[in-house]
Design an enzyme around this catalytic site. Structure first.
Site, PDB file in Angstrom:
ATOM      1  N   ASP A  79      -4.171  -6.561   0.089  1.00 31.27           N
ATOM      2  CA  ASP A  79      -4.761  -6.099  -1.177  1.00 31.27           C
ATOM      3  C   ASP A  79      -3.800  -6.296  -2.347  1.00 31.27           C
ATOM      4  OD1 ASP A  79      -2.840  -4.249  -0.592  1.00 31.27           O
ATOM      5  OD2 ASP A  79      -4.129  -2.489  -0.816  1.00 31.27           O
ATOM      6  N   GLY A 123      -0.223   7.409  -2.640  1.00 34.42           N
ATOM      7  CA  GLY A 123      -0.583   7.776  -4.015  1.00 34.42           C
ATOM      8  C   GLY A 123       0.508   8.499  -4.781  1.00 34.42           C
ATOM      9  N   ASN A 140       3.199   3.256  -8.003  1.00 33.21           N
ATOM     10  CA  ASN A 140       2.031   4.005  -8.487  1.00 33.21           C
ATOM     11  C   ASN A 140       2.183   4.449  -9.937  1.00 33.21           C
ATOM     12  OD1 ASN A 140       0.448   3.838  -6.146  1.00 33.21           O
ATOM     13  ND2 ASN A 140       1.689   5.442  -5.181  1.00 33.21           N
ATOM     14  N   HIS A 189      -0.331  -3.421  -0.548  1.00 34.90           N
ATOM     15  CA  HIS A 189       0.128  -2.847   0.721  1.00 34.90           C
ATOM     16  C   HIS A 189       0.460  -3.944   1.728  1.00 34.90           C
ATOM     17  CE1 HIS A 189      -2.155   0.430  -1.205  1.00 34.90           C
ATOM     18  NE2 HIS A 189      -1.189   1.167  -0.690  1.00 34.90           N
ATOM     19  N   SER A 202       2.444   5.224  -0.385  1.00 35.54           N
ATOM     20  CA  SER A 202       1.589   4.758   0.718  1.00 35.54           C
ATOM     21  C   SER A 202       2.235   3.623   1.501  1.00 35.54           C
ATOM     22  CB  SER A 202       0.238   4.289   0.166  1.00 35.54           C
ATOM     23  OG  SER A 202       0.437   3.287  -0.811  1.00 35.54           O
TER      24      SER A 202
END
Ligand code: CA
Length: 740
Positions: free
Chosen positions: A715, A594, A624, A718, A565
């Site tokens: 977050d 993802g 991930n 990201h 992502s």
């Protein structure tokens, strides 16, 4: 015996029991001056999709299998016999190699089996066995290691099937497949067998695989309705939502012609799928068609009439479909049972029986309406179980019921062990010989659980990827999609109707089994970070994948960004920066939100790099693997390494900028951050200074105290616009240096 034991230990430090048996056999051979002919022959009858619920000896409530049951009366039934990957081709590959799918490479139907790898048949030949393989093969490549073979094309057909011959030619044989495969097997035994050698005959049936086309002589069976399974109307409550998504229900996914044997247009699209025609019918001779139509047309017309009159409720329609399905399925098994009978009879008549091991098995189980399903794939009992019945006069006592936990990866090692051949250490299964020689009881060092893995998602029936462990009482399943666990207590809930993974009463069991799951994955070298995995069962992912592949097919790319992502969002938050830096440098963005390493591996092998040979590829992947699974850094690094290998294979001149995985989490001691740091410590060594450059720009996102600010990573994972600016600035000199 002491001497033999010492000898066996020289042979092999582990598994003394095995080697001991081998040494005994070979010493006896030498001492008595008798050749290999004292070793037992093996007849391995293997069907396709035959569930234990449809075998008398396993307690069938719905049919009789007198000939298969003879094996139980005169030998043993294994009640805890399982497959490693519940689908046709992969199960066969597991048997041939003695290895799990991720090692033998045949993960999904449609893969091509690498016949150059170590399998048991050539080793049996080397040990002096004559080998033959007749019937369903289904591995894409030709059989290796057989003195004789004649195999069905692909899935094979019930009526007038085509067989591939050893010289590469095809031969159509008129008649019913199960009978023909039996005839050919008997013919081989009678005419081609070399009496001076022990033999291994693999008689492998297509039946009772879909689309369940019975022989005419069995139409008369099952005039009365077959009892429905208790769970035919399962609503999937109490278990993972994914159970509702698959496309293998009798209620909604039976095909009008192919499965249900109607002719012509699908008259009731609400209840039937119209896609597949009945290929079997089209192969039939006019005479065969006539007999077929005499069986099916009257009841079909009666059903259509009732449907048109609106006389049937949804539930009654489901019942009708179940009856049509199960009766055809069971009729197909009747022919398989006859096949076993004919082979047993021949062995009896010729006296071969007393020194022949006779095994009946099937590539995996099947849903006979349980949970509302047909087909297999899921790790639930009905498809996880494989029948395994064995008659071995003088070794396996009659009427034995074994609870030893066995798996199809054990078959190859067993055959070799029986032949006195060495079992390659790389085979993951274990010879069953110590079990068989112990009244079929598990020796004290036998396995306590099996590992299972299913990979064919985004394909027919839409069953998601999952894996798990099963021991004598519990089953733990893991679904990577959504990171879901399921836990079943098979003693209290044999039909697996409620997962107890979140029940506090099972907390200890859950923890213990998760540990066992991890241990077994280590034991079998399972690293999902390196196993190609599609997410094609997620619509948005599939669409993006198609679009990127279409772009890659156009070629004309100089700069490829590959990742998850964080890379994908060059199209969102990073768009302006991308415009400024990369828009005119013939770029492609191969970032998928993802994605883990295994998904990138899949994409690069399935079109995302179709025709592009970029000057530079920028790779940033792995966070991930940390975030979803907290995967071991060495495993993730192996995934990154595999990606670098694929890039080298596909485009050797592409220079790769391998980014250290970006920092995550607010503080320097965040567990995810530390995992990424550990990944980076390994992958930095993949840089060779030529093709691969390592570039760790993590520091450029961090504050002086090592924390991540909300301004850079809102977050803590990201990037913000400012984050993308910093990425581009840090990367730019390297791109320039690489000539972009
Ligand atoms: Ca199968």
């Amino acid at each position: 015996m002491g001497f033999l034991k010492r000898l066996s230990c020289l042979h092999c430090s582990a598994a003394c029991l095995h080697c001991c048996a081998v040494v005994v056999i070979s010493l006896l051979c030498c001492e008595r001056g008798i050749a290999a002919d004292q070793r037992p022959n093996i007849v391995f009858v293997f069907s396709d999709d035959h569930a234990v619920q449809a075998i008398g000896a396993y307690g069938s409530r719905i049919n009789e299998t007198p000939n298969i049951d003879r094996l139980a009366k005169e030998g043993a039934v294994f009640e805890r016999s399982f497959c490693a990957n519940s689908i046709c081709g992969p199960s066969r590959a597991c048997i041939l190699t003695g290895k799990h799918s991720h090692i033998n490479g045949f993960l999904r139907n449609g893969n091509r089996f690498d016949g150059s790898q170590t399998t048991f048949p050539p080793l049996l030949q080397q040990a002096g066995y004559q080998t033959a393989m007749i019937g369903k093969w289904h591995l894409g490549t030709d059989p290796v290691g057989f003195d004789y073979w004649e195999v069905l094309q692909g899935q094979g057909n019930y009526y007038n099937p085509d067989f591939k011959q050893m010289d590469g030619s095809r031969k159509r044989r008129e008649g019913y497949c199960t009978d023909i495969v039996t005839d050919l097997s008997l013919e081989w035994l009678k005419e081609q067998r070399d009496p001076s050698k022990p033999f291994m005959l693999m008689c492998q049936h297509k039946a009772p695989h879909r689309n369940w086309a019975p022989a005419a002589r069995h139409f008369k069976l099952f005039k009365d309705d077959v009892p429905e399974p208790e769970t035919l109307r399962d609503d999937y409550a109490g278990r993972v939502e994914l159970l509702k998504e698959n496309e293998m229900t009798i209620r909604n996914h039976m095909h009008w012609e192919h499965d249900m044997k109607f002719h012509g247009e699908n008259l009731f699209p609400k209840y039937f799928v119209g896609k597949h025609t009945n290929g079997e019918y089209r192969r039939m001779t006019p005479k065969q068609k006539k007999v077929w139509d005499e069986q099916y047309e009257a009841p079909n017309q009666a059903f259509i009439k009732q449907m048109k009159a609106g006389e049937l409720s949804d539930d009654e329609i489901l019942s009708w479909k179940y009856q049509r399905y199960i009766k055809d399925y069971l009729r197909c098994i009747a022919a398989v049972d006859e096949s076993v009978g004919r082979l047993l009879e021949y062995l009896d008549e010729t006296g071969l029986a007393k020194n022949t091991i006779f095994i009946y098995s099937s590539d995996q189980g099947f849903y006979l309406g349980e949970h509302g399903w047909y087909d297999k794939r899921w790790m639930f009992e009905e498809s996880l179980k494989m029948p395994f019945l064995i008659r071995w006069p003088g070794v396996v006592p009659a009427e034995t019921r074994s609870t030893a936990i066995i798996q199809n990866i054990d078959y190859g090692p067993t055959f070799l062990d029986v032949a006195g051949a060495e079992v390659p250490a790389a085979m993951q299964g274990r010879s069953l010989l110590p079990v068989l020689q112990n009244q079929c009881k598990a020796p004290s060092d036998w396995r306590d659980a099996i590992y299972y893995a299913y990979y064919e998602n985004a394909s027919v029936h839409e069953v998601p990827v999952h894996d798990g462990v099963r021991n004598d009482r519990y089953k733990l399943m893991y679904f990577p999609r959504g990171s879901k666990w399921q836990l079943f207590d098979l003693e209290k809930d044999p039909q697996e109707m409620k997962s107890v993974h979140d029940d506090p009463a099972y907390a200890e069991v859950f923890t213990g089994l998760k540990k066992r799951y991890k241990d077994l994955r280590d034991f079998y070298d399972v690293n999902t970070a390196t196993i190609p995995a599609t997410r094609g069962d997620e619509a948005w992912w599939s669409e993006r994948d198609k679009a990127k592949t279409a772009q890659a097919k156009q070629g004309n790319v100089d700069l490829a960004f590959i990742g998850d992502s964080i890379t994908q969002a060059w199209e969102a938050g990073g768009k302006g920066v991308w415009q400024q830096y990369y828009a005119d440098r013939k770029p492609i963005n191969l970032g998928f939100s993802g994605d883990r390493t295994e998904h990138v591996i899949w994409r690069l092998q399935h079109g995302n790099f179709a025709k592009i040979k970029p000057k530079v590829a920028v790779l940033m992947i792995g966070t991930n693997n940390t975030g979803h699974l907290m995967q071991d850094p060495a495993e993730v690094a192996a995934g990154v390494k595999r990606i670098l290998e694929i890039l080298a294979e596909r485009s050797p001149k592409t220079r790769v900028v391998l980014h250290g995985v970006f920092p995550r989490g607010r503080t320097p001691i965040d567990a995810g951050r530390l995992n990424n740091v550990a990944i980076n410590q390994i992958i930095r060594r993949f840089a060779d200074g030529k093709r691969v450059q390592y570039l760790d720009i993590g520091d450029s996102f961090l504050e002086s105290d090592g924390s991540l600010s909300k301004e850079i990573m809102p977050d803590a994972l990201h990037l913000s616009v400012e984050g993308y600016k910093r990425w581009a600035k840090a990367l730019e000199p390297v791109l320039v240096e690489l000539g972009l």
